[in-house]
Design an enzyme around this catalytic site. Sequence first.
Site: not given
Ligand code: F6R
Length: 246
Positions: A67, A136, A138, A143
């Site tokens: 992303d 959450n 994701h 989301e």
């Molecule tokens: C990042 C991504 C997100 C993160 C997720 C966890 O490329 O796609 O799904 O993996 O938000 O983020 P952290 O590791 O910062 O807790």
Amino acid sequence: MVVYEGKSYEEISERAAQIVASELIVKPNAVLGLATGSSPVGMYKQLVKWNQEGKIDFSGVTTVNLDEYKGLGPDDDQGYRYFMNENLFDHVNINKEHTYVPNGLEPDSDKACREYDELLSRVGRQDIQVLGLGGNGHIGFNEPDTKFCKGTHCVRLAESTIKANARFFNSPEDVPTEAYSMGIKGILAARKILVIVSGAQKAQALYDIAYGPITPGVPGSALQLHDQVIVLADPEAMSVIRSKGR
Ligand code: F6R
């Protein structure tokens, strides 16, 4: 889904790096699906170390990231291309022309997403896709929703995601509200999926994706449909699973 509990974040990071390194050893021209955020940082550090010690080789590798924030480009230090350069690409012998992140600077969302899906088909299935997990539930920036999105799409970020990611920005108001994200189909296309989960704030989401119903309300629950998912979790992230006797 195999859930492995490590003793610490450091231990699961090393284990994650071993799994990715083994892909590169058996397939030097592997396609790696990569994630940003805090979760994979320890793994990237280890991979950089092994590359600098000559133990693993990135010269034939292609990468596709999950992303990118809409509106941020390669020079924005909160953007995901920048993150990947800082944490991995600038320190290993990878050909940067074979590293791909959705084009955050493309204002036309349909075009940005279509082009990324075309790129994913050209590059071929990821040999391994690395994921973090949102509090959450994701994965990528898929989301919670009433439906699963198949292809790359433009996402309006959930309030909780904006809050969680505000730590990387000067203030929550600076966090972009939209992002381009690989869809669930693109993630599940990977031959193998590695999920790194650390911290008590992820514990409920981890329980939900591993043992809850498969529902777009918890996007990571779609991983139950894939038969090669390895979750590496630290003790804090395992707390809800353990409390339910799993
Ligand atoms: C990042 C991504 C997100 C993160 C997720 C966890 O490329 O796609 O799904 O993996 O938000 O983020 P952290 O590791 O910062 O807790």
